[in-house]
Enzyme design. Structure first.
Site, short mmCIF file in Angstrom:
data_model
loop_
_atom_site.label_atom_id
_atom_site.label_comp_id
_atom_site.label_asym_id
_atom_site.label_seq_id
_atom_site.Cartn_x
_atom_site.Cartn_y
_atom_site.Cartn_z
N SER A 7 0.83 -1.20 0.00
CA SER A 7 0.00 0.00 0.00
C SER A 7 0.87 1.25 0.00
O SER A 7 1.65 1.48 0.93
CB SER A 7 -0.90 0.01 1.23
OG SER A 7 -1.43 1.31 1.39
N HIS A 32 -0.97 -1.16 -4.26
CA HIS A 32 -2.29 -0.89 -3.67
C HIS A 32 -2.44 0.61 -3.43
O HIS A 32 -1.59 1.22 -2.77
CB HIS A 32 -2.41 -1.68 -2.37
CG HIS A 32 -3.74 -1.62 -1.70
ND1 HIS A 32 -4.79 -2.44 -2.05
CD2 HIS A 32 -4.19 -0.84 -0.69
CE1 HIS A 32 -5.83 -2.18 -1.28
NE2 HIS A 32 -5.50 -1.20 -0.45
N ASP A 34 -4.82 3.51 -1.90
CA ASP A 34 -5.94 3.77 -1.00
C ASP A 34 -6.54 5.14 -1.28
O ASP A 34 -5.91 6.16 -1.02
CB ASP A 34 -5.47 3.68 0.46
CG ASP A 34 -5.19 2.25 0.87
OD1 ASP A 34 -6.08 1.40 0.68
OD2 ASP A 34 -4.07 1.97 1.36
N MET A 36 -9.40 7.75 -0.30
CA MET A 36 -10.31 8.07 0.81
C MET A 36 -10.92 9.45 0.61
O MET A 36 -10.23 10.37 0.16
CB MET A 36 -9.53 8.05 2.12
CG MET A 36 -8.77 6.75 2.37
SD MET A 36 -8.02 6.75 4.00
CE MET A 36 -7.02 5.24 3.89
N HIS A 65 -8.25 0.86 -4.21
CA HIS A 65 -9.20 0.56 -3.13
C HIS A 65 -9.97 1.84 -2.81
O HIS A 65 -9.43 2.76 -2.20
CB HIS A 65 -8.38 0.06 -1.92
CG HIS A 65 -9.19 -0.24 -0.70
ND1 HIS A 65 -8.61 -0.46 0.52
CD2 HIS A 65 -10.52 -0.38 -0.51
CE1 HIS A 65 -9.55 -0.72 1.42
NE2 HIS A 65 -10.72 -0.66 0.82
N MET A 67 -12.30 3.85 -0.79
CA MET A 67 -13.02 4.02 0.48
C MET A 67 -13.77 5.34 0.38
O MET A 67 -13.42 6.34 1.01
CB MET A 67 -12.01 4.01 1.63
CG MET A 67 -11.47 2.61 1.91
SD MET A 67 -9.93 2.65 2.82
CE MET A 67 -8.79 2.85 1.46
N MET A 136 -11.24 -6.40 4.91
CA MET A 136 -10.52 -5.46 5.77
C MET A 136 -10.26 -6.12 7.13
O MET A 136 -11.19 -6.60 7.77
CB MET A 136 -11.33 -4.17 5.98
CG MET A 136 -11.40 -3.23 4.79
SD MET A 136 -9.81 -2.76 4.07
CE MET A 136 -8.98 -2.00 5.48
N GLY A 141 -9.23 3.48 6.93
CA GLY A 141 -9.00 4.91 7.20
C GLY A 141 -7.53 5.25 7.40
O GLY A 141 -7.09 6.31 6.99
N GLY A 143 -3.26 3.68 7.83
CA GLY A 143 -2.27 2.61 7.84
C GLY A 143 -1.73 2.41 9.24
O GLY A 143 -2.02 3.19 10.16
N GLY A 144 -0.96 1.35 9.41
CA GLY A 144 -0.25 1.14 10.67
C GLY A 144 -1.08 0.66 11.84
O GLY A 144 -0.65 0.76 12.99
N ASP A 174 -6.41 -6.84 3.86
CA ASP A 174 -5.82 -5.51 3.96
C ASP A 174 -5.94 -4.99 5.40
O ASP A 174 -7.05 -4.85 5.91
CB ASP A 174 -6.58 -4.59 2.99
CG ASP A 174 -6.04 -3.17 2.94
OD1 ASP A 174 -5.00 -2.89 3.55
OD2 ASP A 174 -6.70 -2.34 2.26
N GLY A 175 -4.79 -4.70 5.99
CA GLY A 175 -4.77 -4.07 7.31
C GLY A 175 -3.97 -4.85 8.34
O GLY A 175 -4.37 -5.94 8.73
N GLY A 176 -2.83 -4.30 8.73
CA GLY A 176 -2.04 -4.93 9.79
C GLY A 176 -1.36 -6.23 9.38
O GLY A 176 -0.98 -7.02 10.24
N GLY A 196 1.22 -2.14 4.05
CA GLY A 196 1.78 -0.79 3.94
C GLY A 196 2.99 -0.65 4.82
O GLY A 196 4.15 -0.67 4.35
N SER A 197 2.76 -0.55 6.12
CA SER A 197 3.88 -0.32 7.04
C SER A 197 4.89 -1.47 7.04
O SER A 197 6.09 -1.22 7.18
CB SER A 197 3.37 -0.03 8.45
OG SER A 197 2.26 -0.80 8.76
C1 DX5 Z 1 -6.45 1.21 5.46
C2 DX5 Z 1 -5.94 0.90 4.09
C3 DX5 Z 1 -4.80 -0.04 4.04
C4 DX5 Z 1 -3.57 0.40 4.78
C5 DX5 Z 1 -2.71 -0.79 5.10
O1 DX5 Z 1 -7.64 1.91 5.37
O2 DX5 Z 1 -6.97 0.34 3.29
O3 DX5 Z 1 -4.49 -0.40 2.71
O4 DX5 Z 1 -2.81 1.32 4.05
O5 DX5 Z 1 -1.63 -0.36 5.88
P1 DX5 Z 1 -0.94 -1.32 6.95
O6 DX5 Z 1 -0.40 -2.50 6.21
O7 DX5 Z 1 0.10 -0.46 7.54
O8 DX5 Z 1 -2.03 -1.74 7.94
ZN ZN Z 2 -6.47 -0.51 1.29
#
Ligand code: DX5
Ligand code: ZN
Length: 214
Positions: A7, A32, A34, A36, A65, A67, A136, A141, A143-144, A174-176, A196-197
């Protein structure tokens, strides 16, 4: 083969071209993106003009993605911007079936995402219209955030639904996601891992991507 879709929310926004090149060299399968709107989620990021600019400077397929509350108003813009996948949220205000069909008619792969609080069975009626389901594993909303452990059971349930109704559909999470939890995620049936992170925060990006494949 498990695919990794880093991401770019965790990239350096002043150096996106450079960071996409780094992802290519590190062996990412997709990038990816994001999007928003500050309404569907409490954060604002980027729109179609940025996606268009990114598609000109990378070979990586863009995994967009959305959102956003009313994706049907923007899917055409993201399709002409060069998206490979456009994923909308089941919880948005657009007509889901119509919007997924619209994405496919534009020649783009259609994805459907659900938030952690949405029943997984709610995807059933739309599965035939999907090329990807995006689960999800954090509240969308930011990352991290920390991976929600109950996502593992939800992932297995979606895997069974996909296998029985539309086996060509891919399952993305997606997420964590990190090298610490990717093994159980892959065992539960994910095809594509967004991170992402875990990718941009790693000392060595190629090692992190390799580790994520399990
Ligand atoms: C959150 C995003 C994710 C996010 C993932 O709303 O959809 O794609 O960037 O980041 P990590 O991997 O750091 O959770
Ligand atoms: Zn995403």
């Amino acid at each position: 083969m498990i695919q990794v879709s880093p991401s770019i929310l965790s990239a350096d926004f002043a150096n996106l071209e450079r960071d996409l090149k780094r992802l290519e060299e590190a062996g990412a399968d997709l990038a990816h993106v994001d999007v928003m709107d500050g309404h569907f989620v409490p954060n604002l990021t980027i729109g179609a003009p940025v996606v268009k600019a990114l598609s000109k400077v990378t070979e990586l397929p863009l995994d967009v993605h959305l959102m956003i509350s009313e994706p049907h108003r923007y899917v055409e813009d993201f399709a002409s911007a060069g998206a490979e996948y456009i994923t909308i949220h089941l919880e948005c205000d657009s007509d889901i079936g119509e919007t997924l069909a619209m994405i496919r008619e534009l020649g783009v792969k259609a994805g459907l995402s659900i938030k952690p609080g949405t029943e997984v069975d709610a995807i059933c009626e739309y599965l035939p219209l999907c090329d990807m389901i995006l689960l999800m594993s954090v509240e969308p909303g930011f990352g991290g955030q920390k991976f929600m452990p109950e996502s593992i059971d939800r992932l297995s349930k979606i895997r069974s639904l996909i296998d029985s109704t539309n086996p060509a559909c891919l399952l993305e999470i997606d997420g964590g996601v990190s090298p610490a939890n990717c093994k159980e995620i892959i065992e539960a049936g994910a095809d594509i891992l967004v991170a992402g992170s875990a990718v941009f925060g790693a000392e060595n990006m190629a090692d992190a991507i390799c580790a994520l494949r399990g």
